[in-house]
Design a protein around this motif. Structure first.
Motif, PDB file in Angstrom:
ATOM      1  N   THR A 223       0.826  -1.208   0.000  1.00 48.89           N
ATOM      2  CA  THR A 223       0.000   0.000   0.000  1.00 48.89           C
ATOM      3  C   THR A 223       0.856   1.252   0.000  1.00 48.89           C
ATOM      4  O   THR A 223       0.634   2.187  -0.787  1.00 48.89           O
ATOM      5  CB  THR A 223      -0.938   0.000   1.219  1.00 48.89           C
ATOM      6  N   ILE A 227       1.179   4.066  -3.193  1.00 50.38           N
ATOM      7  CA  ILE A 227       0.913   5.493  -2.967  1.00 50.38           C
ATOM      8  C   ILE A 227       2.158   6.318  -3.258  1.00 50.38           C
ATOM      9  O   ILE A 227       2.093   7.387  -3.889  1.00 50.38           O
ATOM     10  CB  ILE A 227       0.431   5.722  -1.525  1.00 50.38           C
ATOM     11  N   PHE A 284      -5.416  12.609  -6.374  1.00 48.91           N
ATOM     12  CA  PHE A 284      -5.915  12.164  -5.076  1.00 48.91           C
ATOM     13  C   PHE A 284      -7.032  11.133  -5.246  1.00 48.91           C
ATOM     14  O   PHE A 284      -7.056  10.097  -4.561  1.00 48.91           O
ATOM     15  CB  PHE A 284      -6.421  13.353  -4.267  1.00 48.91           C
ATOM     16  N   LEU A 285      -7.957  11.391  -6.154  1.00 50.59           N
ATOM     17  CA  LEU A 285      -9.075  10.467  -6.376  1.00 50.59           C
ATOM     18  C   LEU A 285      -8.584   9.134  -6.936  1.00 50.59           C
ATOM     19  O   LEU A 285      -9.084   8.069  -6.555  1.00 50.59           O
ATOM     20  CB  LEU A 285     -10.091  11.104  -7.324  1.00 50.59           C
ATOM     21  N   ILE A 287      -5.575   7.772  -6.436  1.00 52.38           N
ATOM     22  CA  ILE A 287      -4.926   7.055  -5.333  1.00 52.38           C
ATOM     23  C   ILE A 287      -5.968   6.490  -4.372  1.00 52.38           C
ATOM     24  O   ILE A 287      -5.835   5.352  -3.882  1.00 52.38           O
ATOM     25  CB  ILE A 287      -3.951   7.993  -4.586  1.00 52.38           C
ATOM     26  N   LEU A 288      -7.029   7.261  -4.098  1.00 54.32           N
ATOM     27  CA  LEU A 288      -8.094   6.799  -3.202  1.00 54.32           C
ATOM     28  C   LEU A 288      -8.763   5.548  -3.752  1.00 54.32           C
ATOM     29  O   LEU A 288      -8.968   4.568  -3.026  1.00 54.32           O
ATOM     30  CB  LEU A 288      -9.119   7.917  -3.018  1.00 54.32           C
ATOM     31  N   VAL A 289      -9.093   5.554  -5.047  1.00 48.30           N
ATOM     32  CA  VAL A 289      -9.751   4.394  -5.661  1.00 48.30           C
ATOM     33  C   VAL A 289      -8.835   3.174  -5.634  1.00 48.30           C
ATOM     34  O   VAL A 289      -9.262   2.065  -5.276  1.00 48.30           O
ATOM     35  CB  VAL A 289     -10.173   4.730  -7.107  1.00 48.30           C
ATOM     36  N   THR A 291      -6.372   2.543  -3.583  1.00 47.39           N
ATOM     37  CA  THR A 291      -6.212   2.093  -2.199  1.00 47.39           C
ATOM     38  C   THR A 291      -7.443   1.329  -1.724  1.00 47.39           C
ATOM     39  O   THR A 291      -7.317   0.301  -1.037  1.00 47.39           O
ATOM     40  CB  THR A 291      -5.948   3.296  -1.276  1.00 47.39           C
ATOM     41  N   LEU A 292      -8.627   1.799  -2.099  1.00 49.28           N
ATOM     42  CA  LEU A 292      -9.855   1.090  -1.728  1.00 49.28           C
ATOM     43  C   LEU A 292      -9.919  -0.287  -2.387  1.00 49.28           C
ATOM     44  O   LEU A 292     -10.351  -1.265  -1.757  1.00 49.28           O
ATOM     45  CB  LEU A 292     -11.078   1.923  -2.123  1.00 49.28           C
ATOM     46  N   ASN A 295      -7.566  -2.492  -0.508  1.00 49.13           N
ATOM     47  CA  ASN A 295      -8.152  -2.856   0.780  1.00 49.13           C
ATOM     48  C   ASN A 295      -9.205  -3.948   0.615  1.00 49.13           C
ATOM     49  O   ASN A 295      -9.351  -4.822   1.479  1.00 49.13           O
ATOM     50  CB  ASN A 295      -8.772  -1.621   1.432  1.00 49.13           C
TER      51      ASN A 295
END
Length: 305
Positions: A223, A227, A284-285, A287-289, A291-292, A295
């Motif tokens: 992770t 990032i 940012f969006l 990286i967020l997607v 990472t989700l 996860n």
């Protein structure tokens, strides 16, 4: 009376605790939360060169979808992720396992592996720029000594991205080795003792004990590495620099990351802060997607003992 005294003492302790963490909250509020939401607001304006911009809605985001340079930078960034992250995971795991075994000079090897972590990225990049120099670099000198031809590692667009990737991997391994080594040392020796009693070889112990019990640590490293690769800037920027007015060339275009593209737009050339902020929000969006998704997928391969 004693209860009142205890209550007052408890309140004082709580107040003292909050006073100690107050500077941290102020720093987070000003430099993280306020900066984050202010950046979103700037992305909705046409602000340039620190001047007040006017509200233009989602025009910057629509422009991002049509920007060929952004797509190329995003493609380069994804290549860095696909090249660097697997290499970092594999090499860090192998080195950590070796350092965790009984070998001579472990302290020296640990220092050498950890050394890039305490070295400034600018120093790392400048050192590698000398090593990869087309005419005077040590790597090309070695090639010439064995009858090979010199390679324009940082000029030829065919090699720039891969040259940067090698340096990024070399610089990133130190921290990941320390993290994985800590994970290895948290595995109970009783598992290995039981496996040796059952006659399991060292290879079987690694694949059936070490790797499964190490998966939480590997997930953490994965992770962080993903990032970090999406946010990569310093080494790429220092290895292949641009001038004040020329932020594009075949070498730069073939190796430029999204963060470098954001930097060139926002702080050089046109100083287009509104559009640069939109690019940073899009990153940012992304990286967020990612990472989700990581996860969600970790439930299928991470084993928590």
């Amino acid at each position: 009376m004693e209860k009142r005294k205890l209550g007052k003492r408890r309140k004082k302790e709580i107040l003292t605790g909050y006073l100690f963490i107050l500077p941290l909250f102020i720093g987070l509020g000003v430099f993280h939360f306020y900066a984050f939401f202010n950046n979103i607001w700037i992305s909705l304006t046409d602000r340039r060169a620190l001047q007040e911009g006017t509200f233009i809605g989602l025009k910057n985001y629509l422009k991002v979808l049509q920007d060929e340079n952004f797509r190329q930078s995003l493609g380069n960034t994804i290549q860095y992720v696909l090249i660097c992250v697997p290499c970092i995971l594999v090499l860090s795991t192998v080195l950590a396992v070796l350092l965790n075994s009984r070998i001579k000079g472990k302290g020296i090897f640990r220092t050498l592996i950890f050394f890039p972590l305490v070295t400034a990225p600018s120093a790392i990049a400048l050192t590698w720029r000398w090593l990869l120099n087309t005419r005077y670099g040590m790597i090309n000198n070695i090639f010439r000594a064995f009858g090979g031809e010199e390679v324009a590692w940082l000029i030829d667009k065919r090699y720039t991205l891969y040259s940067c990737a090698v340096v990024i991997i070399w610089a990133a391994i130190g921290y990941q080795v320390i993290v994985i080594l800590a994970g290895l040392q948290n595995i109970s020796t009783s598992y290995y003792e039981a496996a040796r009693i059952d006659g399991a070889s060292g290879i079987k112990q690694f694949f059936f004990i070490t790797l499964p019990l190490l998966t939480p640590t590997l997930y953490f490293v994965l992770t962080l590495s993903v990032i970090s690769m999406f946010k990569e800037f310093e080494i790429v920027y220092m290895l292949i620099p641009s001038t004040q007015y020329n932020t594009s060339s075949p070498a730069i275009d073939s190796s430029r990351t999204v963060v470098r593209y954001f930097y060139d737009l926002t702080f050089r050339g046109e100083f287009n802060e509104g559009y640069g902020s939109a690019i940073s929000v899009c990153l940012f969006l992304i990286i967020l997607v990612v990472t989700l998704i990581q996860n969600r997928l970790q439930k299928k391969w991470v084993f928590y003992a």
